[in-house]
Design an enzyme around this catalytic site. Structure first.
Site, PDB file in Angstrom:
ATOM      1  N   TYR A  37       0.793  -1.154   0.116  1.00 39.66           N
ATOM      2  CA  TYR A  37       0.045  -0.143  -0.057  1.00 39.66           C
ATOM      3  C   TYR A  37       0.877   1.124   0.066  1.00 39.66           C
ATOM      4  CZ  TYR A  37      -3.434  -3.173   1.813  1.00 39.66           C
ATOM      5  OH  TYR A  37      -4.575  -4.146   1.853  1.00 39.66           O
ATOM      6  N   HIS A 102       1.082 -11.560   2.448  1.00 45.35           N
ATOM      7  CA  HIS A 102      -0.059 -10.765   1.867  1.00 45.35           C
ATOM      8  C   HIS A 102      -0.713 -11.883   0.796  1.00 45.35           C
ATOM      9  CE1 HIS A 102      -1.319  -6.546   0.620  1.00 45.35           C
ATOM     10  NE2 HIS A 102      -2.661  -7.571   0.708  1.00 45.35           N
ATOM     11  N   GLN A 156      -6.779 -13.136   6.674  1.00 45.78           N
ATOM     12  CA  GLN A 156      -7.452 -12.211   6.001  1.00 45.78           C
ATOM     13  C   GLN A 156      -7.742 -12.244   4.588  1.00 45.78           C
ATOM     14  OE1 GLN A 156      -6.352  -7.678   4.894  1.00 45.78           O
ATOM     15  NE2 GLN A 156      -6.150  -7.996   6.985  1.00 45.78           N
ATOM     16  N   SER A 235     -12.596   3.355   4.218  1.00 45.58           N
ATOM     17  CA  SER A 235     -13.167   4.721   3.840  1.00 45.58           C
ATOM     18  C   SER A 235     -12.118   5.896   4.140  1.00 45.58           C
ATOM     19  CB  SER A 235     -14.435   4.980   4.651  1.00 45.58           C
ATOM     20  OG  SER A 235     -15.041   6.162   4.120  1.00 45.58           O
ATOM     21  N   ARG A 240     -18.532   8.361   6.954  1.00 52.05           N
ATOM     22  CA  ARG A 240     -18.437   6.890   6.965  1.00 52.05           C
ATOM     23  C   ARG A 240     -17.687   6.047   7.828  1.00 52.05           C
ATOM     24  NH1 ARG A 240     -22.407   8.289   4.397  1.00 52.05           N
ATOM     25  NH2 ARG A 240     -22.496   8.264   2.172  1.00 52.05           N
TER      26      ARG A 240
END
Length: 277
Positions: A37, A102, A156, A235, A240
């Site tokens: 990221y 990941h 995940q 978000s 939100r």
């Protein structure tokens, strides 16, 4: 582990920083980042700045916050140990609460060597908890069959009513592996689905926004929680983030949970490495 996390996928710079600050202000204390990221630094800075700010009205400490990062690519043991150390340095938080592989890409040897590096990072205090991401049943079984010193605590994966992945979630729950559900809001692709709209009205969830589109995030987050998953709604909008954290005021009835389960169409909103070799 907190029950609702803030995902910072596809955010960067000031956007990441501000989203993390807003989340912490509403007591959403888990931040989900990753090497891929490229926002570990911004996430960590937001955490540290919040802890020392007047906004920290609940006297939250570093140990109250759960920071996650993920390995970009499975590789050799030495390479993975180096990049874990780099992530710890990048976020500036002293240690990483949860570090995940990941994906299962790279083959069996790379997966198992990478996991051994995570185990040693835990032993050395760089990481508190180890887990995996996007692992299918065969990848989880492979890891467990290798008799690891430390078993994975988390898997995940993408989970929501339109992609329930019961094969993986059932295996995880049978083996005491926490399911973290990313894309729990289906990346807003199904907010106008008749069943979601109807049930959101029934439970008085998020009202219509200024554009008239029904935003049913609270219902979807609640579905994850009632299945025992840990949802990661993403978000960058303050309202939100607040809405996604306020889901304790209602419970979905069993028959409505079954209705939502029945919406499964194996909808993949991003990537799906769970069946890779």
């Amino acid at each position: 582990m907190p029950t609702i996390h803030l995902g910072v996928y596809l955010t960067s710079g000031k956007e990441t920083y501000q989203a993390v600050r807003w989340a912490l202000e509403v007591y959403c204390l888990l931040v989900d980042s990753a090497q891929m990221y490229h926002n570990e630094k911004e996430s960590g800075k937001a955490v540290l700045d919040f802890l020392s700010s007047a906004d920290n009205v609940d006297s939250v400490k570093r140990e109250d916050i759960h920071f996650t990062s993920k390995l970009a690519s499975n590789s050799s043991y030495d390479t993975v140990r180096k990049v874990i150390k780099k992530s710890v340095q990048e976020c500036g938080l002293g240690y990483i609460d949860l570090f995940l592989l990941h994906s299962p890409y790279g083959g069996k040897k790379a997966r198992l060597d990478s996991w051994r590096a995570v185990e040693d990072a835990i032993d050395d205090g760089e990481v508190r908890i180890g887990g995996v991401s996007n692992y299918g049943v065969k990848h989880l079984q492979e890891l467990l069959d290798s008799k690891p010193r430390i078993a994975p605590a988390v898997n995940q994966i993408e989970v929501h009513p339109f992609n329930t992945r019961t094969d993986i979630t059932s295996f995880c729950q049978q083996n005491n592996i926490v399911v973290e559900a990313y894309a729990p809001l289906v990346r807003a692709l199904k907010m106008k689905h008749p069943k979601i709209v109807s049930l959101s009205k029934k439970y008085s969830c998020t009202p219509e926004d200024a554009n008239g589109s029904l935003v049913q995030g609270q219902l979807l987050v609640r579905w994850s929680l009632q299945h025992g998953y840990v949802p990661l709604p993403k978000s960058v909008k303050k309202e939100r983030i607040v809405e996604n954290s306020e889901i304790g005021g209602f419970e979905i009835e069993d028959r409505d949970m079954k209705t939502m389960d029945g919406l499964d169409e194996y909808l993949v909103t991003d990537w799906d490495p769970t069946d890779c070799p």
